[in-house]
Design a protein around this motif. Structure first.
Motif, short mmCIF file in Angstrom:
data_model
loop_
_atom_site.label_atom_id
_atom_site.label_comp_id
_atom_site.label_asym_id
_atom_site.label_seq_id
_atom_site.Cartn_x
_atom_site.Cartn_y
_atom_site.Cartn_z
N ASP A 130 0.83 -1.21 0.00
CA ASP A 130 0.00 0.00 0.00
C ASP A 130 0.86 1.26 0.00
O ASP A 130 0.55 2.24 -0.69
CB ASP A 130 -0.91 0.00 1.24
N ALA A 131 1.95 1.22 0.78
CA ALA A 131 2.78 2.42 0.92
C ALA A 131 3.63 2.69 -0.31
O ALA A 131 3.79 3.85 -0.72
CB ALA A 131 3.67 2.28 2.16
N LEU A 136 4.26 3.15 -7.09
CA LEU A 136 5.21 2.75 -8.13
C LEU A 136 4.47 2.20 -9.34
O LEU A 136 4.79 2.53 -10.49
CB LEU A 136 6.18 1.69 -7.59
N LEU A 137 3.47 1.38 -9.11
CA LEU A 137 2.68 0.83 -10.21
C LEU A 137 1.93 1.93 -10.95
O LEU A 137 1.66 1.81 -12.16
CB LEU A 137 1.69 -0.21 -9.69
N ALA A 138 1.59 2.99 -10.23
CA ALA A 138 0.87 4.11 -10.85
C ALA A 138 1.82 5.06 -11.57
O ALA A 138 1.37 6.00 -12.24
CB ALA A 138 0.08 4.87 -9.79
N GLY A 139 3.14 4.84 -11.43
CA GLY A 139 4.11 5.73 -12.07
C GLY A 139 4.19 7.09 -11.41
O GLY A 139 4.65 8.06 -12.03
N ILE A 141 5.90 7.72 -8.45
CA ILE A 141 7.19 7.91 -7.81
C ILE A 141 8.22 7.02 -8.49
O ILE A 141 7.88 6.16 -9.31
CB ILE A 141 7.14 7.57 -6.29
N ARG A 142 9.50 7.23 -8.15
CA ARG A 142 10.58 6.36 -8.60
C ARG A 142 11.26 5.76 -7.37
O ARG A 142 10.98 6.14 -6.24
CB ARG A 142 11.61 7.14 -9.44
N SER A 143 12.17 4.80 -7.60
CA SER A 143 12.80 4.09 -6.49
C SER A 143 14.26 3.79 -6.82
O SER A 143 14.73 4.04 -7.94
CB SER A 143 12.05 2.79 -6.21
N PRO A 186 14.54 13.56 -8.46
CA PRO A 186 13.69 14.16 -7.42
C PRO A 186 12.41 13.37 -7.16
O PRO A 186 11.77 13.54 -6.13
CB PRO A 186 13.38 15.57 -7.97
N ARG A 187 12.05 12.48 -8.07
CA ARG A 187 10.85 11.65 -7.88
C ARG A 187 11.15 10.37 -7.11
O ARG A 187 10.22 9.62 -6.78
CB ARG A 187 10.24 11.29 -9.24
#
Length: 435
Positions: A130-131, A136-139, A141-143, A186-187
């Motif tokens: 959830d967190a 990530l799946l929604a695009g 944020i990045r990791s 920055p994402r």
């Protein structure tokens, strides 16, 4: 031991063929037209570790078109959250993604997010999903994935020295990591960090992987590591110091001592993705070589007709198709045998493909002359990426060792069986004669 005949069926599934056609169409219509403008907008920006006005808008527009076309998160093999593609099917698509540096992100299929999402999807708790998995799946944020350390020979992951100690329900982490790809963006909001949690356990049970939000107090991004003098901003390959970084106990992935097992989840598919994208880059380099060779004249001839340039094209094409077959077979091995049993095939492609693609790009640069190593050509950046890949996910030497060790073991076991069979035949035959 003979391999299953199914390993030699390398045809893409019928259900995935329309997806491949749609991806090619998306890249041609929605990604290629914006690529030059995306990079132009980023030139000379005041803050190298941000995006210039208009860049992310271009990218988001292409991402939205991909979503509307149903082209989203299909990298996850046999998963409910994506298309559920087999590794073999995705391998065909990854080769197309390698031809344009923006293509993967517009489809939410870019590293290191792909590996991180696969880990979370397969072994993450619902709270972790959830967190971090959902955004990530929604695009949104990045990791990043943090494993390599500056003061250790990180090709042997048992050497990981960064510590995590459990205190009052929190992991307290100390150490340094470097070449952490994507941590400059920055994402980037979350990192998966490989740490040593159990120093007294057996060597392969000492390591764990823990989720660390990048804005956690004590996380200090010291700066980018350069590759051939380039900082790869804003994506970056960062040098990070962790000083008494505290995260909740539940941020550990899958449990203490599971670090190596988690790596098996992410590294196999990731290496397939990398190698097929590399083949896409080799195809792009060959196209650029031919275009240059046919458009320039020297010493009264087209450059293509000078020296052994025609043979260079032939050999490059042969190598590209040879690599493609090898990577497809490695992908099929993962689908048929599973990640662990297919590791020999995966090591083969990891040892072969980046080195060979470097050679093809190098040949393309040579045909371009000085322009080939300049900012006027994408070839120098392509070469830097491929040369770096010869370290990423294990250096060439490690993969050659894995392959050779397997071959020696297979040979020894085969000889042992043959010797045992000979002895049995001799004993049986003698008994029959004496009787």
């Amino acid at each position: 031991m003979s391999e299953p005949l199914e390993l030699n069926n390398l045809e893409m599934s019928e259900k995935a063929k329309p997806l491949l056609a749609a991806v090619i169409k998306h890249i041609r219509e929605n990604v290629d037209p914006i690529t030059e403008e995306f990079h132009r907008l980023g030139e000379g920006r005041a803050d190298r570790w941000s995006y210039a006005p208009g860049q992310l808008e271009l990218l988001e527009t292409a991402k939205q078109k991909a979503r509307e076309s149903g082209l989203w998160n299909f990298f996850l093999p046999n998963a409910e959250t994506g298309e559920g593609l087999a590794n073999l099917d995705y391998a065909y698509i990854a080769a197309e993604l390698g031809k344009n540096p923006l293509a993967s992100e517009t489809l939410n299929c870019s590293a290191p997010d792909t590996g991180n999402m696969e880990v979370l999807e397969r072994i993450g708790t619902q709270q972790q999903k959830d967190a971090w998995l959902k955004p990530l799946l929604a695009g949104e944020i990045r990791s990043a994935f943090a494993m390599t350390e500056p003061d250790k020979a990180s090709s042997d992951a048992k050497n990981i020295g960064m510590t995590a100690v459990l205190e009052n329900g929190e992991w307290v982490m100390n150490g340094e990591k470097y070449y952490i790809s994507g941590a400059g963006d920055p994402r980037c909001k979350i990192m998966i960090v490989m740490v040593k949690t159990s120093p007294d356990a057996e060597p392969f049970r000492q390591q764990s992987q823990i989720l660390v939000p990048i804005d956690t107090p004590g996380v200090d991004i010291l700066g980018p590591m350069h590759v051939f003098g380039h900082d790869d901003a804003p994506h970056g390959h960062m040098h990070i110091r962790f000083t008494n970084v505290r995260v909740p106990e539940e941020n550990i992935l899958w449990g203490e001592g599971k670090g190596f097992e988690i790596s098996q989840v992410r590294l196999g598919p990731g290496r397939i993705h990398h190698c097929m994208r590399s083949i896409g880059q080799a195809e792009k380099a060959l196209d650029l070589l031919i275009e240059r060779g046919l458009s320039r004249v020297a010493f009264g001839k087209k450059i293509m007709d000078l020296g052994k340039n025609m043979e260079t094209v032939s050999r490059a094409k042969i190598e590209i198709e040879s690599m493609r077959l090898l990577v497809l077979k490695a992908a099929k091995a993962m689908d048929v045998l599973g990640n662990k049993e297919a590791r020999i095939w995966v090591s083969m492609i990891k040892a072969k493909v980046p080195e060979q693609v470097c050679d093809i790009i190098d040949q393309a640069m040579q045909v371009h002359g000085a322009t080939g190593i300049s900012q006027w050509s994408p070839l120098s950046n392509m070469y830097a990426q491929q040369r770096t890949l010869r370290y990423a996910d294990g250096p060439d030497e490690v993969h050659h060792h894995v392959i050779a060790r397997h071959e020696v073991k297979t040979y020894s076991e085969s000889n042992t069986r043959q010797d045992a069979a000979k002895k049995e035949t001799k004993v049986t035959g003698s008994a029959g004669f004496m009787g």
